[in-house]
Design an enzyme around this catalytic site. Structure first.
Site, PDB file in Angstrom:
ATOM      1  N   ASN A 169       0.952  -1.268   0.008  1.00 42.82           N
ATOM      2  CA  ASN A 169      -0.090  -0.076  -0.023  1.00 42.82           C
ATOM      3  C   ASN A 169       0.976   1.293   0.068  1.00 42.82           C
ATOM      4  O   ASN A 169       1.711   1.487   1.029  1.00 42.82           O
ATOM      5  CB  ASN A 169      -0.857  -0.036   1.360  1.00 42.82           C
ATOM      6  CG  ASN A 169      -1.763   1.369   1.601  1.00 42.82           C
ATOM      7  OD1 ASN A 169      -1.818   1.904   0.692  1.00 42.82           O
ATOM      8  ND2 ASN A 169      -2.174   1.430   2.711  1.00 42.82           N
ATOM      9  N   TRP A 170       0.850   2.004  -1.192  1.00 40.84           N
ATOM     10  CA  TRP A 170       1.786   3.167  -1.132  1.00 40.84           C
ATOM     11  C   TRP A 170       1.232   4.391  -0.594  1.00 40.84           C
ATOM     12  O   TRP A 170       1.939   5.166  -0.424  1.00 40.84           O
ATOM     13  CB  TRP A 170       2.124   3.545  -2.622  1.00 40.84           C
ATOM     14  CG  TRP A 170       3.038   2.566  -3.398  1.00 40.84           C
ATOM     15  CD1 TRP A 170       3.659   1.353  -2.952  1.00 40.84           C
ATOM     16  CD2 TRP A 170       3.426   2.490  -4.632  1.00 40.84           C
ATOM     17  NE1 TRP A 170       4.410   0.748  -3.794  1.00 40.84           N
ATOM     18  CE2 TRP A 170       4.271   1.411  -4.931  1.00 40.84           C
ATOM     19  CE3 TRP A 170       3.472   3.463  -5.872  1.00 40.84           C
ATOM     20  CZ2 TRP A 170       5.041   1.265  -6.142  1.00 40.84           C
ATOM     21  CZ3 TRP A 170       3.703   3.195  -7.026  1.00 40.84           C
ATOM     22  CH2 TRP A 170       4.791   2.104  -7.254  1.00 40.84           C
ATOM     23  N   HIS A 187      -9.294   1.099   5.149  1.00 41.85           N
ATOM     24  CA  HIS A 187      -7.835   1.198   5.722  1.00 41.85           C
ATOM     25  C   HIS A 187      -8.265   2.031   7.023  1.00 41.85           C
ATOM     26  O   HIS A 187      -9.255   2.987   6.723  1.00 41.85           O
ATOM     27  CB  HIS A 187      -6.965   1.853   4.746  1.00 41.85           C
ATOM     28  CG  HIS A 187      -5.601   1.862   5.301  1.00 41.85           C
ATOM     29  ND1 HIS A 187      -5.285   2.654   6.186  1.00 41.85           N
ATOM     30  CD2 HIS A 187      -4.467   0.822   5.190  1.00 41.85           C
ATOM     31  CE1 HIS A 187      -3.998   2.335   6.751  1.00 41.85           C
ATOM     32  NE2 HIS A 187      -3.430   1.299   5.982  1.00 41.85           N
ATOM     33  N   GLU A 219      -6.687   4.565   8.206  1.00 40.70           N
ATOM     34  CA  GLU A 219      -6.683   6.011   7.823  1.00 40.70           C
ATOM     35  C   GLU A 219      -7.736   6.292   7.427  1.00 40.70           C
ATOM     36  O   GLU A 219      -8.191   7.512   7.528  1.00 40.70           O
ATOM     37  CB  GLU A 219      -5.141   6.116   7.035  1.00 40.70           C
ATOM     38  CG  GLU A 219      -3.961   5.967   7.846  1.00 40.70           C
ATOM     39  CD  GLU A 219      -2.777   5.428   6.947  1.00 40.70           C
ATOM     40  OE1 GLU A 219      -2.793   5.678   5.777  1.00 40.70           O
ATOM     41  OE2 GLU A 219      -1.760   5.147   7.562  1.00 40.70           O
ATOM     42  N   GLU A 237      -4.936  -5.153  10.631  1.00 46.49           N
ATOM     43  CA  GLU A 237      -4.203  -4.185  10.692  1.00 46.49           C
ATOM     44  C   GLU A 237      -4.386  -3.359  12.146  1.00 46.49           C
ATOM     45  O   GLU A 237      -4.986  -2.298  12.260  1.00 46.49           O
ATOM     46  CB  GLU A 237      -4.033  -3.131   9.599  1.00 46.49           C
ATOM     47  CG  GLU A 237      -3.961  -3.586   8.149  1.00 46.49           C
ATOM     48  CD  GLU A 237      -3.408  -2.539   7.131  1.00 46.49           C
ATOM     49  OE1 GLU A 237      -2.218  -3.125   6.787  1.00 46.49           O
ATOM     50  OE2 GLU A 237      -3.436  -1.565   7.123  1.00 46.49           O
ATOM     51  N   GLY A 268       2.902   2.150  10.691  1.00 43.36           N
ATOM     52  CA  GLY A 268       3.790   3.230  10.571  1.00 43.36           C
ATOM     53  C   GLY A 268       4.424   3.654  11.870  1.00 43.36           C
ATOM     54  O   GLY A 268       5.032   4.834  11.856  1.00 43.36           O
ATOM     55  N   GLY A 312       2.992  -1.212   4.240  1.00 45.24           N
ATOM     56  CA  GLY A 312       2.908   0.433   3.878  1.00 45.24           C
ATOM     57  C   GLY A 312       4.325   0.797   3.578  1.00 45.24           C
ATOM     58  O   GLY A 312       4.843   0.587   2.693  1.00 45.24           O
ATOM     59  N   GLY A 313       5.073   1.192   4.447  1.00 42.22           N
ATOM     60  CA  GLY A 313       6.236   1.956   4.502  1.00 42.22           C
ATOM     61  C   GLY A 313       7.371   1.203   3.577  1.00 42.22           C
ATOM     62  O   GLY A 313       8.053   1.480   2.511  1.00 42.22           O
TER      63      GLY A 313
HETATM   64  P1  PGA Z   1       3.016   0.214   7.606  1.00 37.28           P
HETATM   65  O1  PGA Z   1       1.398   0.384   6.863  1.00 37.28           O
HETATM   66  O2  PGA Z   1       3.637  -1.047   7.055  1.00 37.28           O
HETATM   67  O3  PGA Z   1       3.740   1.473   6.971  1.00 37.28           O
HETATM   68  O4  PGA Z   1       2.919   0.149   8.897  1.00 37.28           O
HETATM   69  C1  PGA Z   1       0.657  -0.774   6.554  1.00 37.28           C
HETATM   70  C2  PGA Z   1      -0.508  -0.242   6.150  1.00 37.28           C
HETATM   71  O5  PGA Z   1      -1.160   0.806   6.679  1.00 37.28           O
HETATM   72  O6  PGA Z   1      -1.313  -1.003   5.312  1.00 37.28           O
END
Ligand code: PGA
Length: 244
Positions: free
Chosen positions: A4-5, A90, A92, A162, A168, A229-230
């Site tokens: 996931n960018w 997600h 976020e 998650e 993050g 993510g990262g």
């Molecule tokens: P992260 O993010 O690997 O940067 O912790 C994961 C995500 O939010 O899908």
């Protein structure tokens, strides 16, 4: 193995990424690899990965087909440019854009209608874990959203666990914590959709997955994949995760 960018990379960075990444994963034929770039890069990403095993997904969609809904993107639009996956709810999106469990159901259905595989995210916040509410939150998220699917729809989705406190932050859930949460989700799937559906359901873990910790997570029977993510932003580190 999904990346996931989030809101990173432009079109030329997308092109450069795949030129580096694809040769590194060309032999990973037993893996399903999905990368989810921001909307403006999707077409480029689809084109770059055309002859490869890598699939492209979006990070969100709206449930309508078309209409006066400023700023939104629909399932048919994503399908039309060659996307085959979409991340839904997600944390976020839940946190910053107030996405609720009812939206999850509508978005998941819309994705399936247009042949996109939904990766539906669930997970508890830090405070919820610390006050012993993890199970309640996961059960509520499941019942409030995914329970409303028909069995034939449920058979096509992917779930991502998650924990918000691990996203993050560099704090990965231990493989044991992740496994326990996955078992809670699978139990919900079993209660609502039966043994076969629960056993077949793929549950990804997401939250600070890195090349250094992917093996221990993937070693757990309950963990079927990862949502990264990262560490998916760098082609070398995501390739190392895919090829763990
Ligand atoms: P992260 O993010 O690997 O940067 O912790 C994961 C995500 O939010 O899908």
């Amino acid at each position: 193995m999904a990346g996931n960018w989030k809101m990173y990379k432009n079109v030329s960075e997308t092109r450069a990424y795949f030129q580096n990444f694809l040769p590194q994963v060309k032999d990973a034929k037993d893996r399903e690899i999905v990368i989810c770039p921001p909307f403006p890069n999707l077409e480029t990403a689809v084109r770059e990965t055309n002859d490869s095993i890598v699939k492209i997904g979006a990070q969100n969609l709206y449930w309508g087909k078309e209409g006066a809904v400023t700023g939104e993107v629909s399932g048919p639009m994503l399908h039309n440019i060659g996307c085959t996956y979409v991340i839904i709810a997600h944390s976020e999106r839940r946190e910053y854009f107030c996405e609720a469990d009812e939206d999850v159901l509508k978005k998941t259905r819309a994705a399936l209608e247009y042949e996109l595989t939904p990766i539906v995210c669930v997970g508890e916040r830090l405070g919820e874990r610390e006050t012993g509410q993890t199970e309640t939150i996961l059960v509520d998220q499941f019942r409030g959203g995914l329970s409303g699917l028909e069995p034939a729809e449920f058979a096509k989705i992917v779930v991502a666990y998650e924990p918000v406190w691990a996203i993050g932050t560099g704090k990965t859930a231990t493989p044991e914590i992740a496994e326990e949460a996955h078992s809670i989700i699978r139990r919900q799937a079993r209660d609502r959709f039966g043994d076969h559906a629960a056993n077949k359901l793929r549950i990804l873990y997401g939250g600070s997955v890195k090349p250094e910790n992917v093996k221990a997570l993937m070693f757990k029977e309950e963990i079927d994949g990862v949502l990264v993510g990262g560490a998916s932003l760098n082609p070398d580190s995501f390739a190392a995760i895919v090829n763990f």
